[in-house]
Design a protein around this motif. Structure first.
Motif, mmCIF file in Angstrom:
data_model
loop_
_atom_site.group_PDB
_atom_site.id
_atom_site.type_symbol
_atom_site.label_atom_id
_atom_site.label_comp_id
_atom_site.label_asym_id
_atom_site.label_seq_id
_atom_site.Cartn_x
_atom_site.Cartn_y
_atom_site.Cartn_z
ATOM 1 N N PHE A 40 0.833 -1.212 0.000
ATOM 2 C CA PHE A 40 0.000 0.000 0.000
ATOM 3 C C PHE A 40 0.861 1.253 0.000
ATOM 4 O O PHE A 40 0.548 2.229 -0.688
ATOM 5 N N LEU A 41 1.950 1.234 0.755
ATOM 6 C CA LEU A 41 2.835 2.401 0.795
ATOM 7 C C LEU A 41 3.407 2.692 -0.591
ATOM 8 O O LEU A 41 3.385 3.840 -1.047
ATOM 9 N N SER A 42 3.893 1.665 -1.275
ATOM 10 C CA SER A 42 4.466 1.898 -2.604
ATOM 11 C C SER A 42 3.396 2.311 -3.611
ATOM 12 O O SER A 42 3.637 3.148 -4.479
ATOM 13 N N PHE A 43 2.180 1.746 -3.491
ATOM 14 C CA PHE A 43 1.085 2.104 -4.393
ATOM 15 C C PHE A 43 0.755 3.594 -4.272
ATOM 16 O O PHE A 43 0.728 4.318 -5.262
ATOM 17 N N PHE A 44 0.519 4.046 -3.047
ATOM 18 C CA PHE A 44 0.119 5.442 -2.860
ATOM 19 C C PHE A 44 1.286 6.406 -2.994
ATOM 20 O O PHE A 44 1.106 7.538 -3.454
ATOM 21 N N LEU A 45 2.478 5.968 -2.630
ATOM 22 C CA LEU A 45 3.643 6.827 -2.799
ATOM 23 C C LEU A 45 3.943 7.055 -4.279
ATOM 24 O O LEU A 45 4.296 8.164 -4.688
ATOM 25 N N SER A 46 3.754 6.037 -5.106
ATOM 26 C CA SER A 46 4.034 6.187 -6.538
ATOM 27 C C SER A 46 3.000 7.055 -7.236
ATOM 28 O O SER A 46 3.242 7.538 -8.335
ATOM 29 N N ALA A 47 1.850 7.258 -6.605
ATOM 30 C CA ALA A 47 0.859 8.174 -7.169
ATOM 31 C C ALA A 47 1.271 9.627 -6.962
ATOM 32 O O ALA A 47 0.756 10.517 -7.620
ATOM 33 N N VAL A 48 2.221 9.857 -6.061
ATOM 34 C CA VAL A 48 2.666 11.219 -5.758
ATOM 35 C C VAL A 48 4.046 11.490 -6.345
ATOM 36 O O VAL A 48 4.309 12.578 -6.848
ATOM 37 N N ILE A 49 4.929 10.497 -6.260
ATOM 38 C CA ILE A 49 6.283 10.655 -6.806
ATOM 39 C C ILE A 49 6.468 9.652 -7.936
ATOM 40 O O ILE A 49 5.601 8.857 -8.224
ATOM 41 N N ASP A 50 7.587 9.677 -8.573
ATOM 42 C CA ASP A 50 7.895 8.781 -9.690
ATOM 43 C C ASP A 50 7.870 7.319 -9.234
ATOM 44 O O ASP A 50 8.232 7.004 -8.107
ATOM 45 N N ASN A 51 7.442 6.428 -10.143
ATOM 46 C CA ASN A 51 7.348 5.000 -9.816
ATOM 47 C C ASN A 51 8.681 4.423 -9.361
ATOM 48 O O ASN A 51 8.742 3.655 -8.404
ATOM 49 N N LEU A 52 9.745 4.764 -10.071
ATOM 50 C CA LEU A 52 11.055 4.232 -9.731
ATOM 51 C C LEU A 52 11.504 4.711 -8.359
ATOM 52 O O LEU A 52 12.043 3.938 -7.568
ATOM 53 N N THR A 53 11.268 5.973 -8.061
ATOM 54 C CA THR A 53 11.638 6.514 -6.758
ATOM 55 C C THR A 53 10.852 5.840 -5.648
ATOM 56 O O THR A 53 11.419 5.479 -4.612
ATOM 57 N N ALA A 54 9.566 5.639 -5.853
ATOM 58 C CA ALA A 54 8.742 4.954 -4.856
ATOM 59 C C ALA A 54 9.229 3.524 -4.642
ATOM 60 O O ALA A 54 9.282 3.039 -3.506
ATOM 61 N N THR A 55 9.598 2.852 -5.718
ATOM 62 C CA THR A 55 10.110 1.485 -5.609
ATOM 63 C C THR A 55 11.406 1.450 -4.816
ATOM 64 O O THR A 55 11.578 0.616 -3.919
ATOM 65 N N ILE A 56 12.321 2.365 -5.126
ATOM 66 C CA ILE A 56 13.608 2.407 -4.425
ATOM 67 C C ILE A 56 13.406 2.678 -2.941
ATOM 68 O O ILE A 56 14.015 2.017 -2.088
ATOM 69 N N VAL A 57 12.547 3.628 -2.604
ATOM 70 C CA VAL A 57 12.294 3.963 -1.204
ATOM 71 C C VAL A 57 11.725 2.758 -0.459
ATOM 72 O O VAL A 57 12.189 2.403 0.634
ATOM 73 N N GLY A 105 8.892 -8.070 -5.149
ATOM 74 C CA GLY A 105 8.046 -8.197 -6.336
ATOM 75 C C GLY A 105 6.710 -7.508 -6.151
ATOM 76 O O GLY A 105 6.207 -6.832 -7.061
ATOM 77 N N VAL A 106 6.132 -7.658 -4.973
ATOM 78 C CA VAL A 106 4.861 -6.983 -4.666
ATOM 79 C C VAL A 106 5.053 -5.470 -4.698
ATOM 80 O O VAL A 106 4.203 -4.739 -5.221
ATOM 81 N N ILE A 107 6.171 -5.000 -4.177
ATOM 82 C CA ILE A 107 6.452 -3.559 -4.161
ATOM 83 C C ILE A 107 6.545 -3.010 -5.587
ATOM 84 O O ILE A 107 5.968 -1.963 -5.900
ATOM 85 N N VAL A 108 7.251 -3.707 -6.467
ATOM 86 C CA VAL A 108 7.402 -3.249 -7.860
ATOM 87 C C VAL A 108 6.041 -3.203 -8.557
ATOM 88 O O VAL A 108 5.705 -2.221 -9.235
ATOM 89 N N ILE A 109 5.250 -4.248 -8.403
ATOM 90 C CA ILE A 109 3.925 -4.293 -9.033
ATOM 91 C C ILE A 109 3.027 -3.193 -8.485
ATOM 92 O O ILE A 109 2.343 -2.494 -9.238
ATOM 93 N N ALA A 110 3.038 -2.995 -7.166
ATOM 94 C CA ALA A 110 2.196 -1.966 -6.550
ATOM 95 C C ALA A 110 2.619 -0.566 -6.980
ATOM 96 O O ALA A 110 1.778 0.295 -7.231
ATOM 97 N N ALA A 111 3.919 -0.332 -7.076
ATOM 98 C CA ALA A 111 4.394 0.995 -7.503
ATOM 99 C C ALA A 111 3.990 1.285 -8.941
ATOM 100 O O ALA A 111 3.582 2.402 -9.267
ATOM 101 N N ASN A 112 4.073 0.285 -9.814
ATOM 102 C CA ASN A 112 3.658 0.489 -11.198
ATOM 103 C C ASN A 112 2.157 0.715 -11.301
ATOM 104 O O ASN A 112 1.695 1.549 -12.078
ATOM 105 N N ALA A 113 1.385 -0.015 -10.530
ATOM 106 C CA ALA A 113 -0.068 0.164 -10.551
ATOM 107 C C ALA A 113 -0.464 1.513 -9.977
ATOM 108 O O ALA A 113 -1.362 2.179 -10.497
ATOM 109 N N GLY A 114 0.179 1.945 -8.926
ATOM 110 C CA GLY A 114 -0.146 3.241 -8.317
ATOM 111 C C GLY A 114 0.188 4.407 -9.214
ATOM 112 O O GLY A 114 -0.563 5.365 -9.318
#
Length: 95
Positions: free
Chosen positions: A20-37, A58-67
């Motif tokens: 959830f953190l990576s999903f919502f974080l990637s909606a605010v910042i870049d997907n790659l940055t959210a994934t790295i964080v 793997g879940v983090i990468v998928i969630a960041a791309n979806a977000g």
């Protein structure tokens, strides 16, 4: 430390928390940055358990791309379409 407290010393809650953190974080910042964080947070929370890091990673990468794709703020391609008036924010979210 905060994520470890939320997980209460167990590893299972890390999947939804970091997902959830990576999903919502990637909606605010870049997907790659959210994934790295989130991967950095995962490494700190899990430590040396390589199999668990790969599974949750793997879940983090998928969630960041979806977000990022869900929000026109985080995804560069969606932002370009939004600026060119090809799509609207509400239609993108509703889709």
């Amino acid at each position: 430390a905060a994520i470890a407290r939320l997980a209460d010393g167990r590893k299972e809650p890390l999947i939804p928390i970091l997902g959830f953190l990576s999903f919502f974080l990637s909606a605010v910042i870049d997907n790659l940055t959210a994934t790295i964080v989130c991967l950095k947070l995962l490494r700190h929370a899990v430590g040396s358990d390589r199999h668990l890091r790969h599974s949750i990673g793997g879940v983090i990468v998928i969630a960041a791309n979806a977000g990022g794709a869900w929000s026109p703020v985080g995804d560069v391609t969606t932002t370009m379409l939004w600026i060119a008036d090809k799509i609207t924010v509400m239609n993108t979210i509703a889709w």
